[in-house]
Motif scaffolding. Structure first.
Motif, mmCIF file in Angstrom:
data_model
loop_
_atom_site.group_PDB
_atom_site.id
_atom_site.type_symbol
_atom_site.label_atom_id
_atom_site.label_comp_id
_atom_site.label_asym_id
_atom_site.label_seq_id
_atom_site.Cartn_x
_atom_site.Cartn_y
_atom_site.Cartn_z
ATOM 1 N N ASN A 95 0.832 -1.196 0.000
ATOM 2 C CA ASN A 95 0.000 0.000 0.000
ATOM 3 C C ASN A 95 0.871 1.252 0.000
ATOM 4 N N LYS A 96 2.017 1.120 0.617
ATOM 5 C CA LYS A 96 2.928 2.250 0.707
ATOM 6 C C LYS A 96 4.353 1.722 0.835
ATOM 7 N N ASN A 124 -0.001 -3.017 7.161
ATOM 8 C CA ASN A 124 -0.396 -2.386 5.899
ATOM 9 C C ASN A 124 0.761 -1.700 5.188
#
Length: 200
Positions: free
Chosen positions: A142-143, A192
């Motif tokens: 996601n990042k 995440n």
């Protein structure tokens, strides 16, 4: 445990790590193996044990420390790496690629040879499974945040810009605030995020 061709190229480094990590017979064996690497193929297990003031059982435990089932498996992989090193010995000394009196043409040629050898060596030790895993991590992230210090910030910037050209945003943590940035990411958020640590 049998080592694949991708893994045995790192055996010298593994032995060096054992030497640094342990202060017992494993260090003595590791130092002996690296020192006598060119003669080791002609030495029996008894001779190695005698030369290191250890026993056959200790040699087996040393091999198991590195991930091999026994001494014979270890020494086979080790001699493969020695032979590989002999075959791929650099034409140009990477530490001193040119001399003060060398012409610009020779300097340029030597640098070119080093670059070509570096690429060839990298391909020889490339672990395709690890490469695929890294691609999957980056693809599913996601990042992406890079933690690095000087002088590797430049390399991180190059990577960031290349990723930007394919539509992927990468952040580079400020080195002065890296520890703070890492601390504020709790366990829930960590699931995440994917982190790449740019290190030497």
């Amino acid at each position: 445990m049998t080592k694949g061709c991708d893994e045995f190229m790192y055996l010298f480094q593994q032995i060096e790590e054992v030497i640094l990590q342990y202060n017992d017979t494993r260090r003595a064996i590791g130092e002996f193996v690296l020192k006598e690497k060119l003669n080791l193929r002609h030495m029996s297990m008894n001779e190695v044990a005698k030369g290191t003031y250890t026993s056959k059982a200790t040699l087996v435990r040393f091999a198991q420390t590195i991930g091999y089932s026994g001494w014979r498996e270890f020494i086979t992989a080790f001699m493969e790496e020695v032979l590989y090193e002999e075959r791929s010995r650099a034409e140009v000394d990477p530490n001193f690629p040119f001399k003060e009196q060398d012409s610009y043409e020779k300097i340029a040629n030597n640098i070119g040879v080093l670059q070509a050898e570096s690429i060839s060596d990298t391909l020889n030790i490339l672990n395709v499974n690890m490469l695929n895993q890294a691609v999957q991590i980056l693809t599913n992230a996601n990042k992406i945040i890079l933690f690095c210090i000087s002088p590797y910030i430049y390399l991180a910037e190059v990577f960031r810009r290349k990723m930007l050209t394919i539509g992927v945003i990468v952040e580079i943590a400020n080195p002065l605030e890296a520890s703070l940035s890492a601390k504020i990411i709790n366990r829930e958020r960590l699931c995440n995020f994917n982190f790449l640590f740019w290190k030497q």
